[in-house]
Design an enzyme around this catalytic site. Structure first.
Site, short mmCIF file in Angstrom:
data_model
loop_
_atom_site.label_atom_id
_atom_site.label_comp_id
_atom_site.label_asym_id
_atom_site.label_seq_id
_atom_site.Cartn_x
_atom_site.Cartn_y
_atom_site.Cartn_z
N LYS A 112 0.83 -1.21 0.00
CA LYS A 112 0.00 0.00 0.00
C LYS A 112 0.86 1.26 0.00
O LYS A 112 0.48 2.26 -0.58
CB LYS A 112 -0.98 0.00 1.18
CG LYS A 112 -2.01 -1.10 1.06
CD LYS A 112 -3.36 -0.72 1.60
CE LYS A 112 -4.34 -1.83 1.21
NZ LYS A 112 -5.71 -1.62 1.54
N LYS A 122 -5.33 -9.38 -6.13
CA LYS A 122 -6.59 -9.72 -5.45
C LYS A 122 -7.68 -8.69 -5.77
O LYS A 122 -7.38 -7.52 -6.00
CB LYS A 122 -6.38 -9.84 -3.93
CG LYS A 122 -6.22 -8.54 -3.18
CD LYS A 122 -6.48 -8.73 -1.68
CE LYS A 122 -6.53 -7.36 -1.01
NZ LYS A 122 -7.11 -7.31 0.30
N LYS A 147 -11.37 -3.41 -2.88
CA LYS A 147 -12.28 -2.27 -2.88
C LYS A 147 -11.56 -1.01 -3.30
O LYS A 147 -12.09 -0.16 -3.95
CB LYS A 147 -12.76 -1.96 -1.47
CG LYS A 147 -13.43 -3.03 -0.77
CD LYS A 147 -14.26 -2.39 0.35
CE LYS A 147 -14.31 -3.31 1.54
NZ LYS A 147 -13.23 -3.07 2.48
P1 ATP Z 1 -8.97 -2.81 0.58
O1 ATP Z 1 -8.97 -3.13 -0.86
O2 ATP Z 1 -9.40 -1.41 0.90
O3 ATP Z 1 -7.74 -3.25 1.30
P2 ATP Z 1 -10.47 -5.13 0.99
O4 ATP Z 1 -11.35 -5.28 -0.18
O5 ATP Z 1 -9.24 -5.94 1.10
O6 ATP Z 1 -10.13 -3.63 1.21
P3 ATP Z 1 -11.24 -5.38 3.79
O7 ATP Z 1 -12.22 -4.52 4.44
O8 ATP Z 1 -9.83 -5.06 4.06
O9 ATP Z 1 -11.44 -5.40 2.22
O10 ATP Z 1 -11.51 -6.89 4.13
C1 ATP Z 1 -12.67 -7.51 4.61
C2 ATP Z 1 -12.46 -9.02 4.57
O11 ATP Z 1 -12.46 -9.46 3.20
C3 ATP Z 1 -11.10 -9.47 5.12
O12 ATP Z 1 -11.27 -10.63 5.91
C4 ATP Z 1 -10.28 -9.79 3.91
O13 ATP Z 1 -9.35 -10.81 4.17
C5 ATP Z 1 -11.33 -10.27 2.93
N1 ATP Z 1 -10.93 -10.04 1.54
C6 ATP Z 1 -10.67 -8.83 0.96
N2 ATP Z 1 -10.36 -8.98 -0.34
C7 ATP Z 1 -10.44 -10.32 -0.60
C8 ATP Z 1 -10.26 -11.12 -1.76
N3 ATP Z 1 -9.95 -10.57 -2.94
N4 ATP Z 1 -10.42 -12.44 -1.66
C9 ATP Z 1 -10.76 -13.00 -0.48
N5 ATP Z 1 -10.96 -12.32 0.66
C10 ATP Z 1 -10.81 -10.99 0.62
#
Ligand code: ATP
Ligand code: LTN
Length: 327
Positions: free
Chosen positions: A111, A192, A195
Site C-alpha cells: 500500500k 486480489k 475495494k
Molecule cells: P482494501 O482493498 O481497501 O484493502 P479489501 O477489499 O481488502 O479492502 P477489507 O475490508 O480489508 O477489504 O476486508 C474484509 C475481509 O475481506 C477481510 O477478511 C479480507 O481478508 C477479505 N478479503 C478482501 N479482499 C479479498 C479477496 N480478494 N479475496 C478473499 N478475501 C478478501
C-alpha cells in the site's frame, strides 16, 4: 462458548472477494460462536477519506452485513469508533510491537509503494487490528488469506504482553477458508479483487446489477489455451473463475471444473451462480436502505454490548502494564 471477532473497512464497496473470502463465514459462525463483527472505520482513516463519504459508507457496509444474513439477535454488529477503547488499546499495542515487526508487513509495503501520502497510521495499522481482536478475548478470527500476517503479529503481541505483564489476553487463532480465500481481480487475475484499487471492470460488487455482473464475467481475462483446469500458477484467470464458481456453489474449484471443455460456458455459469447467490442479498439490502433507522438501532445496541467487554479487558491491560488508575 468460542468467541469470534472480525472486521471490514468501510472503504469502497463490498465485493465478491469480501463475501466469498470472509463474510459468508461470518454468517455461518454467528450460529456456533459468540460473534462480534465490526465496521473498522478507524482503519479506513489510514488512507485519506472524504468525510461525508466515510460516514455514508460506514452505515452502508453495516447494511450490507445485515443483508448478507448477520442476525443482530445472534451476533454483535458495531462500528469501531463507537467503542473508544479500541483507540486507547491500540496505543498499548503500538508500544508492545516492534518497529522491525511492523516493517515486515507486506500489506504496508504494497500500500505504501502505491500511495503518494503514507500516513503513520498505515504503518501502525496492525497494532490497531491487534487491539480490535484482543479487546474481546477472541478465540478465532475468520479472515481472508491476505490477513494471515496481521493475525500472526496479533498473536505475537498477545504473547509478548502476557509474558511481560502477566496473563492479560487470550491468544487468538486465524480461521482462513480454503476455497474462496483469495478472489482475484477479473481483469488482472494475479492481483486480489479489492475495494480500494481502481479496477471497476475487475471487481464485482455485492450490490451490482445482474446485467452488469454478466458483462464483467463475459469480459473476464482468461488464459491462453482452451483447457478448463484448476491451476492458479499457470492458469490464473480460469482458476479464479473456478474458485468463484466453487465458492458460490459450495464446491472445491476442482469439482467445479468437471464437465467444462471451453471458457465460454464456464464464464456464463459462473456469472449465473454469482447472480443467484446475490439475489436475496440485494433484496434485503433494498429493504434496509428504505428504513435507515433499523440499521442505526442495531449499531447502537451493538456498540453498547461490545463496550461492556472492551472496557473490562482494557481496564485489565491498563492495570497490568502499570498505568495508575484515576483516583
Ligand atoms: P482494501 O482493498 O481497501 O484493502 P479489501 O477489499 O481488502 O479492502 P477489507 O475490508 O480489508 O477489504 O476486508 C474484509 C475481509 O475481506 C477481510 O477478511 C479480507 O481478508 C477479505 N478479503 C478482501 N479482499 C479479498 C479477496 N480478494 N479475496 C478473499 N478475501 C478478501
Ligand atoms: N485488517 C483487516 C480489517 C480488520 C480486521 C480487524 C479483521 C481490522 N481489524 C480485526 C479481523 C479482525 C483488513 O484489512 N481486511
Amino acid at each position: 462458548m468460542t468467541r469470534v471477532f472480525s472486521g471490514i473497512k468501510p472503504t469502497g464497496e463490498v465485493h465478491l472477494g469480501n463475501l466469498l473470502g470472509a463474510l459468508q463465514y461470518w454468517v455461518e459462525d454467528q450460529h456456533r460462536a459468540d460473534s462480534f463483527y465490526c465496521v473498522v472505520d478507524l482503519h479506513a482513516l489510514t488512507t485519506p477519506q472524504n468525510p461525508e463519504e466515510l460516514r455514508a459508507k460506514t452505515l452502508d457496509v453495516a447494511r450490507i452485513l445485515l443483508a448478507i444474513g448477520l442476525d443482530p439477535e445472534v451476533c454483535t454488529l458495531f462500528v469501531q469508533s463507537h467503542v473508544h477503547e479500541h483507540a486507547e488499546m491500540a496505543w498499548l499495542m503500538e508500544c508492545t510491537v516492534s518497529y522491525g515487526e511492523l516493517r515486515r508487513m507486506t500489506q504496508f509495503k504494497d500500500k505504501s509503494e502505491s500511495s503518494e501520502f503514507v500516513s503513520g497510521g498505515l504503518f501502525t495499522y496492525p497494532a490497531l487490528m491487534a487491539a480490535d481482536i484482543l479487546l474481546y478475548e477472541t478465540d478465532r478470527v475468520p479472515v481472508g488469506d491476505d490477513q494471515r500476517q496481521h493475525l500472526e503479529i496479533t498473536r505475537d503481541i498477545a504473547m509478548r504482553f502476557n509474558s511481560r505483564y502477566g496473563d492479560t489476553f487470550v491468544v487468538p487463532a486465524a480461521a482462513i477458508p480454503r476455497t474462496g480465500a483469495r478472489v482475484m481481480d477479473l481483469q488482472q487475475p494475479t492481483d486480489k479483487m479489492s475495494k480500494s484499487d481502481d479496477s471497476p471492470q475487475g471487481t464485482v460488487l455485492v450490490t451490482e446489477d445482474p446485467r452488469s455482473i454478466e458483462k464483467k464475467f463475459k469480459r473476464a481475462v482468461t488464459d491462453s489455451g482452451t483447457e478448463v483446469r484448476y491451476d492458479p500458477e499457470n492458469k490464473p484467470g480460469v482458476s479464479n473463475l473456478l474458485a468463484i464458481l466453487g465458492a458460490a456453489t459450495g464446491r472445491t474449484p476442482e469439482e467445479a471444473a468437471k464437465g467444462y471443455g471451453q471458457y465460454g460456458p464456464l464464464k456464463s455459469d459462473t456469472a449465473e451462480a454469482v447472480i443467484e447467490l446475490l439475489r436475496p442479498v440485494q433484496e434485503r439490502y433494498q429493504m434496509l436502505a428504505d428504513d435507515p433507522g433499523q440499521t442505526a438501532a442495531v449499531l447502537r445496541s451493538g456498540a453498547d454490548k461490545a463496550q461492556q467487554i472492551a472496557a473490562s479487558v482494557l481496564a485489565r491491560a491498563r492495570r497490568n502494564i502499570g498505568l495508575l488508575s484515576r483516583p
